[in-house]
Design an enzyme around this catalytic site. Structure first.
Site, PDB file in Angstrom:
ATOM      1  N   ASP A  10       0.844  -1.197   0.000  1.00 35.75           N
ATOM      2  CA  ASP A  10       0.000   0.000   0.000  1.00 35.75           C
ATOM      3  C   ASP A  10       0.877   1.245   0.000  1.00 35.75           C
ATOM      4  O   ASP A  10       2.045   1.189   0.416  1.00 35.75           O
ATOM      5  CB  ASP A  10      -0.863   0.045   1.276  1.00 35.75           C
ATOM      6  CG  ASP A  10      -2.007  -0.973   1.242  1.00 35.75           C
ATOM      7  OD1 ASP A  10      -2.319  -1.502   0.169  1.00 35.75           O
ATOM      8  OD2 ASP A  10      -2.580  -1.217   2.329  1.00 35.75           O
TER       9      ASP A  10
ATOM     10  N   ARG B  22      -1.429  -0.556  -8.376  1.00 38.71           N
ATOM     11  CA  ARG B  22      -2.825  -0.235  -8.077  1.00 38.71           C
ATOM     12  C   ARG B  22      -2.928   1.293  -8.118  1.00 38.71           C
ATOM     13  O   ARG B  22      -2.129   1.974  -7.476  1.00 38.71           O
ATOM     14  CB  ARG B  22      -3.207  -0.732  -6.680  1.00 38.71           C
ATOM     15  CG  ARG B  22      -4.586  -0.224  -6.229  1.00 38.71           C
ATOM     16  CD  ARG B  22      -4.790  -0.326  -4.722  1.00 38.71           C
ATOM     17  NE  ARG B  22      -4.769  -1.696  -4.254  1.00 38.71           N
ATOM     18  CZ  ARG B  22      -4.353  -2.027  -3.011  1.00 38.71           C
ATOM     19  NH1 ARG B  22      -3.941  -1.116  -2.167  1.00 38.71           N
ATOM     20  NH2 ARG B  22      -4.361  -3.291  -2.645  1.00 38.71           N
TER      21      ARG B  22
ATOM     22  N   HIS C 230     -14.317   3.816  -6.114  1.00 42.04           N
ATOM     23  CA  HIS C 230     -15.769   3.616  -6.076  1.00 42.04           C
ATOM     24  C   HIS C 230     -16.452   4.718  -6.862  1.00 42.04           C
ATOM     25  O   HIS C 230     -17.663   4.870  -6.788  1.00 42.04           O
ATOM     26  CB  HIS C 230     -16.285   3.643  -4.634  1.00 42.04           C
ATOM     27  CG  HIS C 230     -15.412   2.926  -3.667  1.00 42.04           C
ATOM     28  ND1 HIS C 230     -14.331   3.521  -3.048  1.00 42.04           N
ATOM     29  CD2 HIS C 230     -15.443   1.641  -3.255  1.00 42.04           C
ATOM     30  CE1 HIS C 230     -13.733   2.634  -2.278  1.00 42.04           C
ATOM     31  NE2 HIS C 230     -14.372   1.490  -2.390  1.00 42.04           N
TER      32      HIS C 230
HETATM   33  P1  FDA Z   1     -14.482   9.242  -4.174  1.00 45.21           P
HETATM   34  O1  FDA Z   1     -13.851   9.589  -2.883  1.00 45.21           O
HETATM   35  O2  FDA Z   1     -14.796  10.329  -5.121  1.00 45.21           O
HETATM   36  O3  FDA Z   1     -15.791   8.419  -3.875  1.00 45.21           O
HETATM   37  C1  FDA Z   1     -16.704   8.033  -4.884  1.00 45.21           C
HETATM   38  C2  FDA Z   1     -17.931   7.449  -4.214  1.00 45.21           C
HETATM   39  O4  FDA Z   1     -17.578   6.251  -3.536  1.00 45.21           O
HETATM   40  C3  FDA Z   1     -18.531   8.333  -3.126  1.00 45.21           C
HETATM   41  O5  FDA Z   1     -19.439   9.253  -3.672  1.00 45.21           O
HETATM   42  C4  FDA Z   1     -19.191   7.304  -2.244  1.00 45.21           C
HETATM   43  O6  FDA Z   1     -20.415   6.868  -2.803  1.00 45.21           O
HETATM   44  C5  FDA Z   1     -18.235   6.154  -2.289  1.00 45.21           C
HETATM   45  N1  FDA Z   1     -17.232   6.224  -1.215  1.00 45.21           N
HETATM   46  C6  FDA Z   1     -15.928   6.565  -1.336  1.00 45.21           C
HETATM   47  N2  FDA Z   1     -15.308   6.483  -0.139  1.00 45.21           N
HETATM   48  C7  FDA Z   1     -16.249   6.100   0.736  1.00 45.21           C
HETATM   49  C8  FDA Z   1     -16.238   5.827   2.124  1.00 45.21           C
HETATM   50  N3  FDA Z   1     -15.140   5.952   2.857  1.00 45.21           N
HETATM   51  N4  FDA Z   1     -17.397   5.444   2.717  1.00 45.21           N
HETATM   52  C9  FDA Z   1     -18.534   5.286   1.995  1.00 45.21           C
HETATM   53  N5  FDA Z   1     -18.602   5.526   0.666  1.00 45.21           N
HETATM   54  C10 FDA Z   1     -17.484   5.915   0.043  1.00 45.21           C
HETATM   55  N6  FDA Z   1      -5.328   5.198  -0.621  1.00 45.21           N
HETATM   56  C11 FDA Z   1      -4.005   5.431  -0.382  1.00 45.21           C
HETATM   57  O7  FDA Z   1      -3.603   6.567  -0.162  1.00 45.21           O
HETATM   58  N7  FDA Z   1      -3.120   4.372  -0.385  1.00 45.21           N
HETATM   59  C12 FDA Z   1      -3.506   3.098  -0.654  1.00 45.21           C
HETATM   60  O8  FDA Z   1      -2.672   2.180  -0.653  1.00 45.21           O
HETATM   61  C13 FDA Z   1      -4.882   2.858  -0.931  1.00 45.21           C
HETATM   62  N8  FDA Z   1      -5.341   1.597  -1.200  1.00 45.21           N
HETATM   63  C14 FDA Z   1      -6.644   1.434  -1.640  1.00 45.21           C
HETATM   64  C15 FDA Z   1      -7.075   0.190  -2.053  1.00 45.21           C
HETATM   65  C16 FDA Z   1      -8.358   0.032  -2.580  1.00 45.21           C
HETATM   66  C17 FDA Z   1      -8.789  -1.314  -3.065  1.00 45.21           C
HETATM   67  C18 FDA Z   1      -9.236   1.159  -2.669  1.00 45.21           C
HETATM   68  C19 FDA Z   1     -10.609   1.039  -3.277  1.00 45.21           C
HETATM   69  C20 FDA Z   1      -8.821   2.384  -2.211  1.00 45.21           C
HETATM   70  C21 FDA Z   1      -7.545   2.541  -1.670  1.00 45.21           C
HETATM   71  N9  FDA Z   1      -7.124   3.773  -1.179  1.00 45.21           N
HETATM   72  C22 FDA Z   1      -5.779   3.957  -0.895  1.00 45.21           C
HETATM   73  C23 FDA Z   1      -8.108   4.842  -0.876  1.00 45.21           C
HETATM   74  C24 FDA Z   1      -8.259   5.815  -2.036  1.00 45.21           C
HETATM   75  O9  FDA Z   1      -7.091   6.591  -2.153  1.00 45.21           O
HETATM   76  C25 FDA Z   1      -9.449   6.761  -1.819  1.00 45.21           C
HETATM   77  O10 FDA Z   1      -9.249   7.519  -0.658  1.00 45.21           O
HETATM   78  C26 FDA Z   1     -10.792   6.039  -1.702  1.00 45.21           C
HETATM   79  O11 FDA Z   1     -10.875   4.964  -2.583  1.00 45.21           O
HETATM   80  C27 FDA Z   1     -11.931   7.007  -2.050  1.00 45.21           C
HETATM   81  O12 FDA Z   1     -11.802   7.468  -3.374  1.00 45.21           O
HETATM   82  P2  FDA Z   1     -12.727   6.970  -4.597  1.00 45.21           P
HETATM   83  O13 FDA Z   1     -11.848   6.762  -5.768  1.00 45.21           O
HETATM   84  O14 FDA Z   1     -13.546   5.833  -4.196  1.00 45.21           O
HETATM   85  O15 FDA Z   1     -13.605   8.237  -5.004  1.00 45.21           O
END
Ligand code: FDA
Length: 309
Positions: free
Chosen positions: A134, A184, A227
Site C-alpha cells: 500500500d 494499483r 468507487h
Molecule cells: P471518491 O472519494 O470520489 O468516492 C466516490 C464514491 O464512492 C462516493 O461518492 C461514495 O459513494 C463512495 N465512497 C468513497 N469512499 C467512501 C467511504 N469511505 N465510505 C462510503 N462511501 C465511500 N489510498 C491510499 O492513499 N493508499 C492506498 O494504498 C490505498 N489503497 C486502496 C485500495 C483500494 C482497493 C481502494 C478502493 C482504495 C484505496 N485507497 C488507498 C483509498 C483511495 O485513495 C481513496 O481515498 C478512496 O478509494 C476514495 O476514493 P474513490 O476513488 O472511491 O472516489
C-alpha cells in the site's frame, strides 16, 4: 469547503494516540467501525473472503496496523502476514495480501524494513501469493518505491500503489510499467500540501484516468481502485474502444463500500477484488474512511444515538 475542512479534521484525528485509545476502548464505536472491517480475527476475515469468493469477487487481505516503531512489534506484524498467507493457501482462497511498510518497520530504516518483510515475501513466493505494498503519506513515497524495486529485483512478486493526487504519480506509473512492477491506482487518502498534490477533484480524476490509460496500454495489469462511477466509466469505455480484454486489469474496492457497484461490475463480467482489512488496529483506517465521506459521520452518529434511544 465544509467537506474539505471535515476531511482535514478526520485525517488530523487519525494521528492522535489518545483519541485512538479512546475509540478502541469504546465498544459502540468498535461495532460501527466493523462496517468497514471484516472482523478482528483471521477466522472472521477468512469467512468474509469465502463469502466474497462465493459471489465471484477476489480479495486482498490487510492485517490492520501502521506506524510501528519497534522491531519486535514489526516482526509480530510480519508473522501475522505469514499466517494470513499460509491460511489463504490452506483454504484455497482466491486472495492475496496488502501491507503497509510502516507496519513492517520502515521508520527503522529501509534495510531493517527489508529484513522484517523478508519472511512475508518468502511465504508469498512459497504459495504463489502476490504481495501488494500500500502507499502511505508522501513522506514515504520514495522509500516505499525503493523497497518495492529492491524486492522486485530479487524476484519477489510484489506490486505498489500510486496515488493520483500526487503530481509525481504519472511519471512513477511510467517507471513502474518499465520495471514490470504492477500498480494499483487510487485517488489518495492522506492530507498532502498543494505543492505536491492536487486538491481539485476534477484534476485528481484526470490524473487517475491518465495513469489508468498509460498502464492499460503498457499491458501492465493495473488495479483500478475506486468507487467513483466516473473513474469506472472512463476505464470501461477506454478498454472497450481499445479492445483491451477484461483479463488485462482488475477493478478494486474497499470492503463494505458501494456494494451495489461491486455487484454490478461482477454481473457485467469484470474482474473485481475487494480489499478486506481485519485486526484490532482499525482506528486510523476507520478515520480515513470517515475523511473520504463526511456522510459516514452521520452514519456513526445515527448508530450511536440509535443504540442509546
Ligand atoms: P471518491 O472519494 O470520489 O468516492 C466516490 C464514491 O464512492 C462516493 O461518492 C461514495 O459513494 C463512495 N465512497 C468513497 N469512499 C467512501 C467511504 N469511505 N465510505 C462510503 N462511501 C465511500 N489510498 C491510499 O492513499 N493508499 C492506498 O494504498 C490505498 N489503497 C486502496 C485500495 C483500494 C482497493 C481502494 C478502493 C482504495 C484505496 N485507497 C488507498 C483509498 C483511495 O485513495 C481513496 O481515498 C478512496 O478509494 C476514495 O476514493 P474513490 O476513488 O472511491 O472516489
Amino acid at each position: 469547503m465544509l467537506a474539505s475542512a471535515l476531511r482535514g479534521f478526520f485525517l488530523w484525528l487519525s494521528h492522535l494516540g489518545w483519541v485512538a485509545w479512546l475509540a478502541l476502548h469504546t465498544p459502540l464505536l468498535r461495532r460501527v467501525a466493523l462496517r468497514f472491517v471484516a472482523g478482528t480475527t483471521l477466522d472472521q476475515a477468512v469467512e468474509a473472503v469465502r463469502t466474497l469468493n462465493g459471489s465471484g469477487a477476489m480479495a486482498t487481505l490487510d492485517v490492520l496496523g501502521e506506524s510501528v516503531e519497534d522491531r519486535a512489534a514489526a516482526d509480530r506484524a510480519a508473522a501475522a502476514y505469514v499466517a494470513t498467507i499460509e491460511r489463504i493457501a490452506a483454504e484455497g482462497l482466491d486472495a492475496n495480501v496488502s501491507l503497509k511498510l510502516t507496519q513492517m518497520g520502515l521508520d527503522l530504516g529501509v534495510e531493517s524494513c527489508l529484513e522484517i518483510i523478508a519472511p512475508v515475501v518468502e511465504a508469498g513466493a512459497r504459495h504463489a501469493i502476490f504481495v501488494r505494498i500500500d502507499m502511505e503519506s508522501a513522506a514515504y513515497t520514495d522509500r516505499t518505491l525503493e523497497v518495492a524495486q529492491r524486492l522486485h529485483a530479487q524476484g519477489c512478486d510484489v506490486g505498489v500503489v500510486l496515488q493520483a493526487y500526487l503530481h509525481r504519480s504519472l511519471a512513477d506509473a511510467r517507471a513502474m510499467a518499465q520495471a514490470g512492477i504492477r500498480v494499483r491506482i487510487c485517488k489518495g487518502a492522506y492530507a498532502e500540501p498543494a505543492e505536491i498534490a492536487w486538491h481539485d477533484r476534477g484534476r485528481i480524476g484526470q490524473s487517475f484516468v491518465e495513469m489508468a490509460k498509460l498502464l492499460l496500454e503498457a499491458d501492465a495489469y493495473p488495479a483500478i481502485a475506486s468507487h467513483d462511477p466516473e473513474m469506472i466509466e472512463a476505464v470501461r469505455s477506454f478498454v472497450e474502444e481499445s479492445g483491451i480484454g477484461r483479463d488485462r486489469f482488475e477493478f478494486q474496492m474497499l470492503y463494505g463500500i458501494r456494494r451495489d457497484l461491486q455487484r454490478a461490475l461482477l454481473e457485467q463480467g469484470y474482474r473485481l477484488r475487494i480489499y478486506v482489512p481485519y485486526g484490532t488496529e482499525w482506528y486510523p483506517y476507520f478515520m480515513r474512511r470517515l475523511a473520504e465521506r463526511p456522510a459516514n459521520v452521520l452514519f456513526v452518529l445515527r448508530s450511536v444515538f440509535g443504540e442509546r434511544g
